[in-house]
Motif scaffolding. Structure first.
Motif, PDB file in Angstrom:
ATOM      1  N   LYS A  60       0.827  -1.207   0.000  1.00  0.00           N
ATOM      2  CA  LYS A  60       0.000   0.000   0.000  1.00  0.00           C
ATOM      3  C   LYS A  60       0.864   1.262   0.000  1.00  0.00           C
ATOM      4  N   LYS A  61       2.041   1.176   0.594  1.00  0.00           N
ATOM      5  CA  LYS A  61       2.951   2.316   0.579  1.00  0.00           C
ATOM      6  C   LYS A  61       3.539   2.537  -0.813  1.00  0.00           C
ATOM      7  N   ALA A  62       3.729   1.436  -1.570  1.00  0.00           N
ATOM      8  CA  ALA A  62       4.327   1.543  -2.904  1.00  0.00           C
ATOM      9  C   ALA A  62       3.312   1.950  -3.962  1.00  0.00           C
ATOM     10  N   ILE A  63       2.037   1.688  -3.739  1.00  0.00           N
ATOM     11  CA  ILE A  63       1.016   1.957  -4.760  1.00  0.00           C
ATOM     12  C   ILE A  63       0.977   3.436  -5.159  1.00  0.00           C
ATOM     13  N   PRO A  64       0.993   4.406  -4.216  1.00  0.00           N
ATOM     14  CA  PRO A  64       0.975   5.816  -4.651  1.00  0.00           C
ATOM     15  C   PRO A  64       2.172   6.191  -5.517  1.00  0.00           C
ATOM     16  N   LYS A  65       3.339   5.622  -5.234  1.00  0.00           N
ATOM     17  CA  LYS A  65       4.517   5.913  -6.050  1.00  0.00           C
ATOM     18  C   LYS A  65       4.348   5.340  -7.455  1.00  0.00           C
ATOM     19  N   ILE A  66       3.798   4.142  -7.540  1.00  0.00           N
ATOM     20  CA  ILE A  66       3.561   3.548  -8.855  1.00  0.00           C
ATOM     21  C   ILE A  66       2.494   4.343  -9.600  1.00  0.00           C
ATOM     22  N   GLN A  67       1.456   4.752  -8.888  1.00  0.00           N
ATOM     23  CA  GLN A  67       0.372   5.526  -9.501  1.00  0.00           C
ATOM     24  C   GLN A  67       0.895   6.822 -10.110  1.00  0.00           C
ATOM     25  N   ALA A  68       1.865   7.429  -9.452  1.00  0.00           N
ATOM     26  CA  ALA A  68       2.401   8.698  -9.943  1.00  0.00           C
ATOM     27  C   ALA A  68       3.088   8.553 -11.299  1.00  0.00           C
ATOM     28  N   GLY A  69       3.572   7.349 -11.616  1.00  0.00           N
ATOM     29  CA  GLY A  69       4.263   7.149 -12.886  1.00  0.00           C
ATOM     30  C   GLY A  69       3.396   6.589 -13.989  1.00  0.00           C
ATOM     31  N   LEU A  70       2.114   6.362 -13.724  1.00  0.00           N
ATOM     32  CA  LEU A  70       1.229   5.800 -14.744  1.00  0.00           C
ATOM     33  C   LEU A  70       0.809   6.871 -15.742  1.00  0.00           C
ATOM     34  N   PRO A  71       0.445   6.445 -16.940  1.00  0.00           N
ATOM     35  CA  PRO A  71      -0.054   7.425 -17.923  1.00  0.00           C
ATOM     36  C   PRO A  71      -1.293   8.144 -17.385  1.00  0.00           C
ATOM     37  N   GLU A  72      -1.503   9.318 -17.897  1.00  0.00           N
ATOM     38  CA  GLU A  72      -2.643  10.113 -17.447  1.00  0.00           C
ATOM     39  C   GLU A  72      -3.959   9.387 -17.734  1.00  0.00           C
ATOM     40  N   GLY A  73      -4.800   9.336 -16.727  1.00  0.00           N
ATOM     41  CA  GLY A  73      -6.103   8.684 -16.877  1.00  0.00           C
ATOM     42  C   GLY A  73      -6.147   7.254 -16.385  1.00  0.00           C
ATOM     43  N   VAL A  74      -4.990   6.636 -16.130  1.00  0.00           N
ATOM     44  CA  VAL A  74      -4.940   5.255 -15.627  1.00  0.00           C
ATOM     45  C   VAL A  74      -4.906   5.294 -14.099  1.00  0.00           C
ATOM     46  N   LYS A  75      -5.792   4.549 -13.476  1.00  0.00           N
ATOM     47  CA  LYS A  75      -5.924   4.570 -12.020  1.00  0.00           C
ATOM     48  C   LYS A  75      -5.908   3.158 -11.461  1.00  0.00           C
ATOM     49  N   ILE A  76      -5.167   2.965 -10.370  1.00  0.00           N
ATOM     50  CA  ILE A  76      -5.157   1.691  -9.644  1.00  0.00           C
ATOM     51  C   ILE A  76      -6.274   1.737  -8.608  1.00  0.00           C
ATOM     52  N   ASN A  77      -7.209   0.806  -8.728  1.00  0.00           N
ATOM     53  CA  ASN A  77      -8.373   0.769  -7.834  1.00  0.00           C
ATOM     54  C   ASN A  77      -8.347  -0.538  -7.049  1.00  0.00           C
TER      55      ASN A  77
END
Length: 555
Positions: A302-319
């Motif tokens: 859960k701590k790593a998910i926000p860091k990974i989310q920050a590098g995703l293409p615009e509009g892609v969301k981890i839910n």
């Protein structure tokens, strides 16, 4: 033995208090570091061997792949069972070993046998061992959502961007991907063109393999520098595939595009993932390594998910749709509520029946101290804090305070009866504790012996109920130590005697109903024994009518 221990405790009260504070601190530390999970892991020791068999029917998979591997695994040290499952294009062989066999040693043995089995397998078969995980390894699941990306693009992001980062987290053994479309380059060969140029399908396959690699050409020395020579041949896209030379005819090259069409396409799939009725989705599942602390591993994910989310293409969301910590917290919350509610009820009941608030508080103090000792012993045995182990602590709540109640009540009684006798509080406390020490020890040992048969359970039953029995035994040992050490010390400071023969209102009310019933029973012993015997016989007669099951139904 008990006399010396009690005398030492009462003459070294400050030392006992300091030791108690140290034990409390160690117990709190043990609780913070104790692995936490929702349930005990009842998975047996097993190694799974998986083999892809593309294009084969289940019968062919069994004959060509499964049977040779299964036979090779027979006779391994500590093997309890070898079972297999053959499906279309997939062979699964599971080697179950005896409890106590080290999983890494088992995998080493299986790996050695696989090398022998490969001699009997087709050349294309590449068996591999499954992850080192258990049935409780699925700790975190999520979906990728986007309105601007196709399922193939989302699957590519999952496979090549998210998965590699999650696998670097300590405790994560594997990350599985589901749904979407796996991106592939499809080479659609035209048979008529192959005949025209005299090229076979094998020539096309070999040419693609040869042209998808980089090659080194050593280096050139230029002054004080070395310039490395590289031949770049890795395929970067459709144009590179179309430009592969198959052969030369009369000095003119025959390209792949001359005999085939190249385009992007999905891998053939056997299923799909949907969520909330909104169409297809791409899902990811993190698998935890065996014997890891699931709470810590999930927190790291859960701590790593926000860091990974920050590098995703615009509009892609981890839910996230499954988080093991929610189940863990629910279980811990349930047991925690039972513990503090039980402790509160114990204090209330003790106050009502003892009529002494100080004695009730001293006895209530034995609850957290006993729990701390149990946590220390649980940590030393490598146990996890789960619904069964903490449930054992909750079940033992009433028994934990028994010894402390007896000690504290006897001290209060001696202080009341020996008022004006000239004995000091320490001497009176010593006599009171010495009087009940032996019966307390035997009573607690009797309770512990009752749980010994649970340790004889094997396999799944043993893994399910042994944590409960161990925790209850640890709690009883802790209650014995507390009742003979810190309880007498605190009682010597705070407990006061009461007037002789002065029962409180609750005790008088209980005696008003109990004494006549006792007198009635003593005057009619034969009748009482006959009724008790009839009730016993009637209850035994109902046993065959009771249903049995391993666990109750869960919603």
């Amino acid at each position: 033995m008990f006399d010396k221990l009690i005398r030492f405790v009462l003459h070294q009260r400050l030392l006992v208090i300091l030791a108690t504070l140290i034990v409390a601190g160690a117990g709190l530390f043990a609780w913070k570091t104790l692995p936490v999970d929702a349930f005990p892991d009842v998975t047996n020791v097993q190694v799974m061997v998986l083999t892809d068999a593309p294009g084969l029917a289940p019968l062919d998979v069994e004959q060509q792949v499964t049977a040779p591997i299964e036979l090779a695994m027979q006779g391994l040290p500590g093997v309890a069972q070898v079972r297999s499952l053959s499906k279309a294009a997939l062979s699964q062989v599971i080697i179950v070993l005896e409890d106590g066999v080290d999983i890494y040693f088992a995998r080493q043995l299986v790996f050695q046998r696989l090398q022998t089995a490969k001699e009997q397998l087709p050349d294309w078969a590449e068996p591999e061992m499954g992850p080192i995980s258990t049935g409780l390894g699925e700790i975190y699941q999520y979906t990728l959502e986007s309105d601007a990306h196709t399922p193939m693009e989302l699957r590519t992001i999952q496979d090549w961007y998210i998965t590699p980062q999650l696998r670097t987290i300590p405790g994560i053994n594997e990350v599985n991907s589901f749904g979407g479309f796996v991106k592939q380059y499809h080479v659609l060969v035209d048979q008529n063109r192959l005949l025209k140029y005299g090229i076979t399908l094998t020539d096309v396959l070999e040419a693609i393999e040869r042209n998808n690699a980089n090659a080194g050409g050593n280096f050139l020395v230029r002054g004080w520098e070395q310039a490395y020579v590289r031949s770049l041949g890795l395929i970067q896209g459709i144009e590179d595939i179309e430009g592969i030379v198959l052969e030369a005819r009369d000095g003119a090259p025959v390209f792949l595009r001359d005999v085939a069409a190249v385009k992007l396409g999905p891998e053939t799939r056997q299923g799909a993932v949907t969520r909330d009725g909104r169409g297809e989705a791409v899902a990811g599942m993190t698998i935890m390594l065996k014997d890891q602390n699931s709470k810590r591993v999930v927190e790291a994910v859960k701590k790593a998910i926000p860091k990974i989310q920050a590098g995703l293409p615009e509009g892609v969301k981890i839910n996230t749709f499954y988080d093991r910590t929610e189940l863990i917290q629910a279980c811990i919350r349930t047991v925690g509520n039972a513990l503090w509610q039980g402790g509160l009820l114990v204090i209330v009941v003790l106050f009502l029946f003892l009529g002494n608030l100080r004695a009730a508080l001293v006895v209530a103090l034995s609850l957290p101290l006993t729990a701390f000792i149990a946590f220390i012993l649980m940590g030393s045995q490598g146990m996890t804090a789960n619904l069964m182990s903490l449930g054992g602590l909750a079940i033992a709540l009433g028994m934990i305070v028994d010894a402390s109640i007896v000690v504290c009540e006897n001290i209060a009684r001696h202080l009341s009866e020996r008022t004006g006798s000239g004995l000091s509080r320490l001497e009176t406390t010593y006599e009171a504790v010495r009087e009940v020490a032996r019966p307390i020890v035997f009573a607690i040992l009797t309770i512990i012996v009752v749980f010994l048969p649970l340790f004889s359970l094997q396999q799944m039953e043993g893994k399910m109920f042994r944590p409960l029995a161990l925790t209850m035994c640890f709690a009883m040992v802790g209650s014995l130590l507390v009742s003979l050490t810190i309880v007498p010390v605190l009682s010597s400071f705070f407990v006061r005697g009461q007037a002789k023969g002065a029962d409180n209102a609750v005790i008088r009310l209980v005696k008003r109903g109990y004494l006549p019933a006792l007198d009635f029973a003593l005057r009619r012993p034969k009748t009482l024994v006959a009724v008790a015997g009839a009730l016993l016989a009637g209850s035994l007669a109902l046993v065959p009518w009771l249903g049995t099951e391993f666990l109750p139904q869960l919603d």
